[in-house]
Design a protein around this motif. Structure first.
Motif, PDB file in Angstrom:
ATOM      1  N   VAL A   3       0.858  -1.321  -0.225  1.00 35.07           N
ATOM      2  CA  VAL A   3      -0.005  -0.005  -0.151  1.00 35.07           C
ATOM      3  C   VAL A   3       0.829   1.282   0.040  1.00 35.07           C
ATOM      4  CG1 VAL A   3      -0.211   0.007   2.455  1.00 35.07           C
ATOM      5  CG2 VAL A   3      -2.100   0.903   1.047  1.00 35.07           C
ATOM      6  N   PHE A   4       1.932   1.240   0.606  1.00 36.53           N
ATOM      7  CA  PHE A   4       2.882   2.447   0.848  1.00 36.53           C
ATOM      8  C   PHE A   4       3.454   2.757  -0.594  1.00 36.53           C
ATOM      9  CE2 PHE A   4       2.702   0.721   5.149  1.00 36.53           C
ATOM     10  CZ  PHE A   4       1.893   1.603   5.793  1.00 36.53           C
ATOM     11  N   GLU A   5       4.050   1.813  -1.231  1.00 35.48           N
ATOM     12  CA  GLU A   5       4.540   1.914  -2.584  1.00 35.48           C
ATOM     13  C   GLU A   5       3.416   2.387  -3.462  1.00 35.48           C
ATOM     14  OE1 GLU A   5       7.589   1.086  -3.443  1.00 35.48           O
ATOM     15  OE2 GLU A   5       7.509   0.004  -5.603  1.00 35.48           O
ATOM     16  N   PHE A   6       2.357   1.810  -3.311  1.00 33.66           N
ATOM     17  CA  PHE A   6       0.938   2.192  -4.121  1.00 33.66           C
ATOM     18  C   PHE A   6       0.843   3.552  -4.120  1.00 33.66           C
ATOM     19  CE2 PHE A   6      -3.493   2.787  -5.365  1.00 33.66           C
ATOM     20  CZ  PHE A   6      -3.621   1.814  -6.260  1.00 33.66           C
ATOM     21  N   GLY A  46      -3.847   6.265  -5.352  1.00 36.07           N
ATOM     22  CA  GLY A  46      -2.908   6.861  -4.384  1.00 36.07           C
ATOM     23  C   GLY A  46      -2.880   8.371  -4.722  1.00 36.07           C
ATOM     24  N   GLU A  47      -3.054   8.989  -3.431  1.00 36.27           N
ATOM     25  CA  GLU A  47      -3.187  10.561  -3.491  1.00 36.27           C
ATOM     26  C   GLU A  47      -2.166  11.154  -2.353  1.00 36.27           C
ATOM     27  OE1 GLU A  47      -6.944  12.084  -3.342  1.00 36.27           O
ATOM     28  OE2 GLU A  47      -7.739  11.081  -4.859  1.00 36.27           O
ATOM     29  N   GLN A  48      -1.972  12.422  -2.822  1.00 34.07           N
ATOM     30  CA  GLN A  48      -1.299  12.967  -1.541  1.00 34.07           C
ATOM     31  C   GLN A  48      -2.357  14.226  -0.842  1.00 34.07           C
ATOM     32  OE1 GLN A  48       2.477  15.143  -2.474  1.00 34.07           O
ATOM     33  NE2 GLN A  48       2.936  15.140  -0.206  1.00 34.07           N
ATOM     34  N   GLN A  54      -0.238  10.524   3.029  1.00 35.93           N
ATOM     35  CA  GLN A  54      -0.170   9.689   1.903  1.00 35.93           C
ATOM     36  C   GLN A  54      -1.601   9.192   2.008  1.00 35.93           C
ATOM     37  OE1 GLN A  54       2.846   9.015  -0.060  1.00 35.93           O
ATOM     38  NE2 GLN A  54       2.944  11.027   0.578  1.00 35.93           N
ATOM     39  N   LEU A  55      -2.496   9.327   0.817  1.00 38.06           N
ATOM     40  CA  LEU A  55      -3.864   8.731   1.135  1.00 38.06           C
ATOM     41  C   LEU A  55      -4.086   7.820  -0.222  1.00 38.06           C
ATOM     42  CD1 LEU A  55      -5.524  12.274   1.644  1.00 38.06           C
ATOM     43  CD2 LEU A  55      -4.755  10.712   3.374  1.00 38.06           C
ATOM     44  N   LEU A  56      -5.226   7.113   0.211  1.00 39.41           N
ATOM     45  CA  LEU A  56      -5.889   6.144  -0.647  1.00 39.41           C
ATOM     46  C   LEU A  56      -7.401   6.479  -0.749  1.00 39.41           C
ATOM     47  CD1 LEU A  56      -4.703   2.531   0.555  1.00 39.41           C
ATOM     48  CD2 LEU A  56      -4.264   3.773  -1.661  1.00 39.41           C
ATOM     49  N   ARG A  57      -7.833   6.536  -2.068  1.00 43.45           N
ATOM     50  CA  ARG A  57      -9.046   7.059  -2.530  1.00 43.45           C
ATOM     51  C   ARG A  57      -9.781   5.675  -3.060  1.00 43.45           C
ATOM     52  NH1 ARG A  57     -11.716  11.773  -2.814  1.00 43.45           N
ATOM     53  NH2 ARG A  57      -9.876  12.871  -2.711  1.00 43.45           N
ATOM     54  N   LEU A  85      -8.905   6.781   2.714  1.00 41.20           N
ATOM     55  CA  LEU A  85      -8.018   6.170   3.668  1.00 41.20           C
ATOM     56  C   LEU A  85      -6.571   6.555   4.052  1.00 41.20           C
ATOM     57  CD1 LEU A  85      -9.226   2.580   2.410  1.00 41.20           C
ATOM     58  CD2 LEU A  85     -10.132   3.855   4.152  1.00 41.20           C
ATOM     59  N   GLN A  86      -6.042   6.712   5.266  1.00 33.90           N
ATOM     60  CA  GLN A  86      -4.518   6.939   5.323  1.00 33.90           C
ATOM     61  C   GLN A  86      -4.121   5.812   6.006  1.00 33.90           C
ATOM     62  OE1 GLN A  86      -4.033  10.142   7.807  1.00 33.90           O
ATOM     63  NE2 GLN A  86      -2.041  10.502   7.421  1.00 33.90           N
ATOM     64  N   PRO A  87      -3.099   5.009   5.244  1.00 33.14           N
ATOM     65  CA  PRO A  87      -2.600   3.940   5.759  1.00 33.14           C
ATOM     66  C   PRO A  87      -1.329   4.205   6.805  1.00 33.14           C
ATOM     67  CG  PRO A  87      -1.927   4.266   3.413  1.00 33.14           C
ATOM     68  CD  PRO A  87      -3.140   5.319   3.643  1.00 33.14           C
ATOM     69  N   VAL A  88      -1.188   3.621   7.776  1.00 34.51           N
ATOM     70  CA  VAL A  88      -0.420   4.147   8.857  1.00 34.51           C
ATOM     71  C   VAL A  88       0.351   2.586   9.208  1.00 34.51           C
ATOM     72  CG1 VAL A  88      -1.567   6.050   9.651  1.00 34.51           C
ATOM     73  CG2 VAL A  88      -2.034   3.838  10.834  1.00 34.51           C
TER      74      VAL A  88
END
Ligand SMILES: [Zn+2]
Length: 178
Positions: A3-6, A46-48, A54-57, A85-88
């Motif tokens: 997910v972080f790479e994405f 993937g969005e900023q 770092q966000l996921l829509r 979503l904000q992956p942590v």
């Protein structure tokens, strides 16, 4: 998926998955249609965020069949959900940085933190959103002809649990014992 790479690479993915994959979702729903009508369409980007987050829509479209709790007939419930979503990385981060000042509190676009990992469970996330999008007691706005949908019989009907609900409860109890 990582997910972080994405997110870092601002990637986009989309696809379709049958409702039959979502066991948690289906335990309270009637049998779902096969084929086209039983598909969940999803897209993820993937969005900023504005503060560099770092966000996921995640966007989801589906028409799962639900059972009207008034006339007991199944009908399609349109789901069109979009969530940020904000992956942590750690569980501690999940509780961190919750908005304290009122200005931020009012921000409805506050992303929902999720535990990310190299093996982010996208399907579980989609299932969560589907479950949240379906009302606990779904009802037709107007029940089809011949049912005592509107008027006096309504209050009575609402108190009677559907046979399906009872069955689902039994199944769950069995699962708990196992
Ligand atoms: Zn109905």
């Amino acid at each position: 998926m990582d997910v972080f790479e994405f997110v870092r690479l601002r990637r986009h993915a989309q696809g379709e998955v049958g409702l039959g994959r979502f066991v948690r979702l289906l335990q309270d729903l009637p049998e779902q249609p096969q084929g086209e009508a039983g598909l969940v369409r999803w897209a993820i980007d993937g969005e900023q965020g504005t503060r560099g987050e770092q966000l996921l829509r995640l966007q989801i479209q589906a028409r799962p069949l639900v059972q009207c709790q008034r006339c007991l007939q199944p009908f399609a419930w349109p789901v069109q959900a979009e969530v940020l979503l904000q992956p942590v990385l750690t569980e501690a981060e999940l509780d961190e940085g919750l908005p304290l000042d009122e200005e931020e509190d009012l921000d409805a676009s506050q992303p929902e933190k999720v535990l990310g990992s190299r093996r982010f469970d996208l399907l579980a996330q989609i299932e969560d959103e589907l479950i949240l999008s379906i009302p606990y007691v779904p009802r037709h706005e107007v029940c089809p002809d011949g049912s005592p949908g509107a008027g006096g019989a309504q209050a009575q009907d609402e108190r009677r649990p559907s046979p399906f609900e009872a069955l689902a409860r039994l199944k769950r109890n069995d699962a708990d014992k196992a």
